[in-house]
Motif scaffolding. Sequence first.
Motif, PDB file in Angstrom:
ATOM      1  N   CYS A   3     -28.213   8.534  44.358  1.00 37.10           N
ATOM      2  CA  CYS A   3     -27.727   9.035  45.298  1.00 37.10           C
ATOM      3  C   CYS A   3     -28.837   7.931  46.816  1.00 37.10           C
ATOM      4  O   CYS A   3     -28.320   7.566  47.940  1.00 37.10           O
ATOM      5  N   ALA A   4     -30.269   8.465  46.217  1.00 37.88           N
ATOM      6  CA  ALA A   4     -30.908   7.353  46.746  1.00 37.88           C
ATOM      7  C   ALA A   4     -30.836   5.675  46.707  1.00 37.88           C
ATOM      8  O   ALA A   4     -30.605   5.306  48.053  1.00 37.88           O
ATOM      9  N   ALA A   5     -30.526   5.932  45.750  1.00 40.51           N
ATOM     10  CA  ALA A   5     -30.032   3.945  45.514  1.00 40.51           C
ATOM     11  C   ALA A   5     -28.523   3.344  46.282  1.00 40.51           C
ATOM     12  O   ALA A   5     -28.411   2.655  46.992  1.00 40.51           O
TER      13      ALA A   5
ATOM     14  N   ALA B   6     -29.772  17.729  43.818  1.00 39.19           N
ATOM     15  CA  ALA B   6     -28.478  17.100  43.477  1.00 39.19           C
ATOM     16  C   ALA B   6     -27.929  17.436  45.034  1.00 39.19           C
ATOM     17  O   ALA B   6     -27.383  16.403  45.813  1.00 39.19           O
ATOM     18  N   MET B   7     -28.001  18.582  45.318  1.00 31.77           N
ATOM     19  CA  MET B   7     -26.687  18.460  46.569  1.00 31.77           C
ATOM     20  C   MET B   7     -27.545  18.040  47.838  1.00 31.77           C
ATOM     21  O   MET B   7     -26.991  17.676  49.189  1.00 31.77           O
ATOM     22  N   GLU B   8     -29.222  18.613  47.704  1.00 40.20           N
ATOM     23  CA  GLU B   8     -29.885  17.280  49.028  1.00 40.20           C
ATOM     24  C   GLU B   8     -29.134  16.174  49.572  1.00 40.20           C
ATOM     25  O   GLU B   8     -29.160  15.444  50.077  1.00 40.20           O
ATOM     26  N   ALA B   9     -29.309  15.288  48.076  1.00 44.31           N
ATOM     27  CA  ALA B   9     -29.162  13.965  47.609  1.00 44.31           C
ATOM     28  C   ALA B   9     -28.096  13.691  47.624  1.00 44.31           C
ATOM     29  O   ALA B   9     -27.634  12.836  48.783  1.00 44.31           O
ATOM     30  N   LEU B  10     -26.964  14.683  47.946  1.00 42.80           N
ATOM     31  CA  LEU B  10     -24.977  14.434  47.860  1.00 42.80           C
ATOM     32  C   LEU B  10     -25.019  14.296  49.246  1.00 42.80           C
ATOM     33  O   LEU B  10     -24.228  13.748  50.022  1.00 42.80           O
ATOM     34  N   TRP B  11     -25.522  14.786  50.206  1.00 45.52           N
ATOM     35  CA  TRP B  11     -25.490  15.303  51.752  1.00 45.52           C
ATOM     36  C   TRP B  11     -25.616  14.418  52.756  1.00 45.52           C
ATOM     37  O   TRP B  11     -25.179  13.541  53.080  1.00 45.52           O
TER      38      TRP B  11
ATOM     39  N   LEU C  82     -14.990   5.940  52.589  1.00 44.03           N
ATOM     40  CA  LEU C  82     -14.287   6.572  52.261  1.00 44.03           C
ATOM     41  C   LEU C  82     -13.886   8.073  50.935  1.00 44.03           C
ATOM     42  O   LEU C  82     -14.419   8.803  51.590  1.00 44.03           O
ATOM     43  N   GLU C  83     -13.318   7.273  50.273  1.00 42.94           N
ATOM     44  CA  GLU C  83     -13.716   7.667  49.295  1.00 42.94           C
ATOM     45  C   GLU C  83     -14.933   7.937  48.689  1.00 42.94           C
ATOM     46  O   GLU C  83     -14.888   8.715  47.988  1.00 42.94           O
ATOM     47  N   ALA C  84     -15.897   7.103  48.276  1.00 44.22           N
ATOM     48  CA  ALA C  84     -16.523   7.447  48.133  1.00 44.22           C
ATOM     49  C   ALA C  84     -17.550   8.809  48.263  1.00 44.22           C
ATOM     50  O   ALA C  84     -18.665   9.329  47.981  1.00 44.22           O
ATOM     51  N   SER C  85     -17.430   8.796  49.892  1.00 46.61           N
ATOM     52  CA  SER C  85     -17.564   9.875  50.853  1.00 46.61           C
ATOM     53  C   SER C  85     -17.119  11.275  50.527  1.00 46.61           C
ATOM     54  O   SER C  85     -17.581  12.200  49.837  1.00 46.61           O
ATOM     55  N   ARG C  86     -16.191  11.115  49.712  1.00 44.31           N
ATOM     56  CA  ARG C  86     -14.696  11.833  49.070  1.00 44.31           C
ATOM     57  C   ARG C  86     -15.812  11.579  47.606  1.00 44.31           C
ATOM     58  O   ARG C  86     -15.761  13.848  46.942  1.00 44.31           O
ATOM     59  N   PHE C  87     -15.958  11.736  47.078  1.00 40.65           N
ATOM     60  CA  PHE C  87     -16.730  11.840  45.942  1.00 40.65           C
ATOM     61  C   PHE C  87     -17.914  12.197  45.973  1.00 40.65           C
ATOM     62  O   PHE C  87     -18.608  13.287  45.222  1.00 40.65           O
ATOM     63  N   CYS C  88     -18.461  12.399  46.859  1.00 40.60           N
ATOM     64  CA  CYS C  88     -19.838  13.384  47.002  1.00 40.60           C
ATOM     65  C   CYS C  88     -19.447  14.463  47.609  1.00 40.60           C
ATOM     66  O   CYS C  88     -20.655  15.374  47.303  1.00 40.60           O
TER      67      CYS C  88
ATOM     68  N   MET D 149     -20.215  18.517  56.471  1.00 38.98           N
ATOM     69  CA  MET D 149     -19.735  17.298  55.857  1.00 38.98           C
ATOM     70  C   MET D 149     -18.116  17.226  56.217  1.00 38.98           C
ATOM     71  O   MET D 149     -18.118  16.146  56.299  1.00 38.98           O
ATOM     72  N   CYS D 150     -17.800  18.912  55.983  1.00 40.06           N
ATOM     73  CA  CYS D 150     -16.169  18.418  55.783  1.00 40.06           C
ATOM     74  C   CYS D 150     -15.835  17.848  57.234  1.00 40.06           C
ATOM     75  O   CYS D 150     -15.147  16.960  57.459  1.00 40.06           O
ATOM     76  N   VAL D 151     -16.257  18.422  58.841  1.00 40.16           N
ATOM     77  CA  VAL D 151     -16.372  18.292  59.815  1.00 40.16           C
ATOM     78  C   VAL D 151     -16.533  16.336  60.289  1.00 40.16           C
ATOM     79  O   VAL D 151     -15.409  15.658  60.810  1.00 40.16           O
ATOM     80  N   ALA D 152     -17.125  16.208  59.817  1.00 44.00           N
ATOM     81  CA  ALA D 152     -18.170  14.616  60.064  1.00 44.00           C
ATOM     82  C   ALA D 152     -17.182  13.819  58.930  1.00 44.00           C
ATOM     83  O   ALA D 152     -16.911  12.804  59.509  1.00 44.00           O
ATOM     84  N   HIS D 153     -16.718  13.841  57.838  1.00 42.89           N
ATOM     85  CA  HIS D 153     -15.477  13.496  56.798  1.00 42.89           C
ATOM     86  C   HIS D 153     -14.132  13.526  57.292  1.00 42.89           C
ATOM     87  O   HIS D 153     -13.306  12.171  57.553  1.00 42.89           O
TER      88      HIS D 153
END
Length: 759
Positions: free
Chosen positions: A446-448, A518-523, A551-557, A590-594
């Motif tokens: 996620c950092a990369a 992991a969840m913090e990094a995904l967020w 947009l799809e990458a953010s959905r993967f997160c 995340m959902c609101v931002a998405h």
Amino acid sequence: MAASAARVLASLVDDVCSIHSNRLPATDVALRASGLIEQMNSTMASSPGPDTVATLDRAIQAGAGQLSALGTRLAASFRSGEHTLKSLGTNLICQQLLLACELVPPLMVFARQQHMDRAVQALQSCATLPLKCGRALMAIPDASSSEDAYVFSVVLDSQARVLWEVMLSACAAAGPEAEHIRVLPPEALLAWLSATASKIIALNGTSHTAELNFGKLIHLIVCKERFGACSALLQHDAGLQHILVQLLVPPLHATAAAMQLPADRRPAELNWALVLVLMQALTSKALFSTVQGQLAAPTSGPSSFAPRLLQTAAQLFAAAPTTSDDFDDFCLVDLWHDLLLLLPVACAARTDTWQQQGRSALMPDAARQRVEWQLLLALQRLPVALQMAAEYAQVHTFPATAAKGSLTLACGIVSEFPPMARRQLAVEAALAYSVVGSLADVPACCAAASAMVRALPHVAALEALAQPQVVHEAGADEYSRGQLANKLIVSIHWLANGVALYCESYGGPCSAADAMAAMEALWQLHTMLCRAIHCSTAGLAVPHIHIGMLLEASRFCSYSIFFVRAALQGRAANSDAAMSGGNPRQVLAMCVAHAEAAVVAAACQPPPADEELACTLSLALKVGPAALASSRSVQQMLDYLNGRLEAGEASLSADSYSEMLKDCQELMSDHEPQPGDALELAQAAAARSCAYLRCANLADEGGPAVGQGAGSQRCSKCRVAWYCGTACSHADWRAGHRRMCRVLGAARAAQLEQEGGGL
């Protein structure tokens, strides 16, 4: 006092030049030389007048003449053919050469410090010690035998230090003084370098100090204008070029390994200044084509030239400083430029090898995974590298050319990242392979990806400097506008997809620490992806054709977080179970931002695929706060998608897509607008590091939650909403926070009172 110091100098030089037995210990000469320098410094401090300077200047000139003659005389003895390595005469000559070479550098340093120009010129003639005697010594049979390795490594090192001082003085000389520098003819210097470099390689790593000093010498020869004739001559000697590259790479490997250690544990001689010297030599005009040739040669095993150099370049790229006390900022920019030059070349060599070896080369092994992981860590520094590249271009003689070159090089790094390499090989099973090997790997991936998002503004800055034209014909130009941004977005998408595939298939128990990290990094990655979408409407050069991939990458997160939560709670990791149950504030945020990012993306021209917008909308409505169903902008987007479907304009008209839109409409219809809907949405937005949903700040490297961003500031009235800066605070106030500020503050006060914490 000056006369006394002059007599000590003369006595010491006489002893070195007139040894008739091996009874004069080297340590004795070293101690006497050290005492001599101390005495001369003391003399200058107590009596700094012109008479003292003249006396010591004449004494050094006289001593230099004797030492220079000694080099010629000793070389003649070697060439007589009477000496072998084991003879007493050879041992004596080696001792004399070593003692003479040990005496020259401190005298040269003293003379330069005291601005004794004639003494410096005289000491330059001592180059005869290595160029004549040292070269003749190397011609003796068995001069690099293992039992004499230490002796020869010391002798080689002392010769290198003599030439280092002579060449430094040559580089510093200017005007009429430069006319006196005739002691380093290119042919003789290269002949000595060829003989001694071969011996150092034959010593097989037993001469570490000599390797470092020879690396510095090679740098002077191939990088300094003063030795342009020597460098030009070197370009016609492919064999010597090969030897010099072999000599430069081991100390670069050693320095790269040392740079992984804390600063207080690194050897003093291994530093970033040395990295710069070695990198500049390897990427010089005289040697870079040879480096490329050796990289392209067939290789096998992780210790061969190409994999090893890729590992070293990636290590240095990942650890390189942004500020340094070792050298000035301009040199720091040079360091990053050379790293940006070497890493993509090494990456390309790796992919070429895979293509030559075929599909079997794709089978992951420990060595390949280790190198790819180091490349992943290196990609986290891409924003810094591109920022430094822009600074480098700005001070370059031709800024546009330099900027375009940096963009092309960065493309080389990203193009050779695993997903790109595998797509080039057209292996359908490539997605089954991932750099993610455990849940603990997710934060680094996620950092990369986040770093590649943050690199986009720097890409735009470089493109503004380079002013590249859009390529209409293949081969018309090496770089076209948007090319690097496209490659970055593809790699971001691949990383997010790889993480999601791993998290979905993860079935074992996981530690709470790994899951939370992991969840913090995904967020964090999700936040950066949403901001990148907003950047596209704020004027940043993110090609609209790839907005859908962001947009799809953010959905993967989002999916990944659901799966990790399911694993943490011991539930089956399928989509229904993973998304069921009460969701924490971070998921709601995340959902609101998405949803907001999807609304913005739909307004782009051209917009993302209808299916992608519908999938995003469906996910947000199913998992996000119920108040999303009453959002006017969400309803408008759903109406837009339905209208396109009914008019036959949708990019996808499959039954599944139609059912998805119906599900979204039902979710919207099932929710009756509530008075607290606006507050619920505002609270979800306020859970982010920046409550302004259209924040386009990609430079913020803080966490995704409230108060975690660098320089974050809280609304002084409600004390709930946080912003990454004043611009977002003002924009959110205009966008509606002014209507919700008091309500948010009251809700916070009520919650604190209920919890018994008070205000």
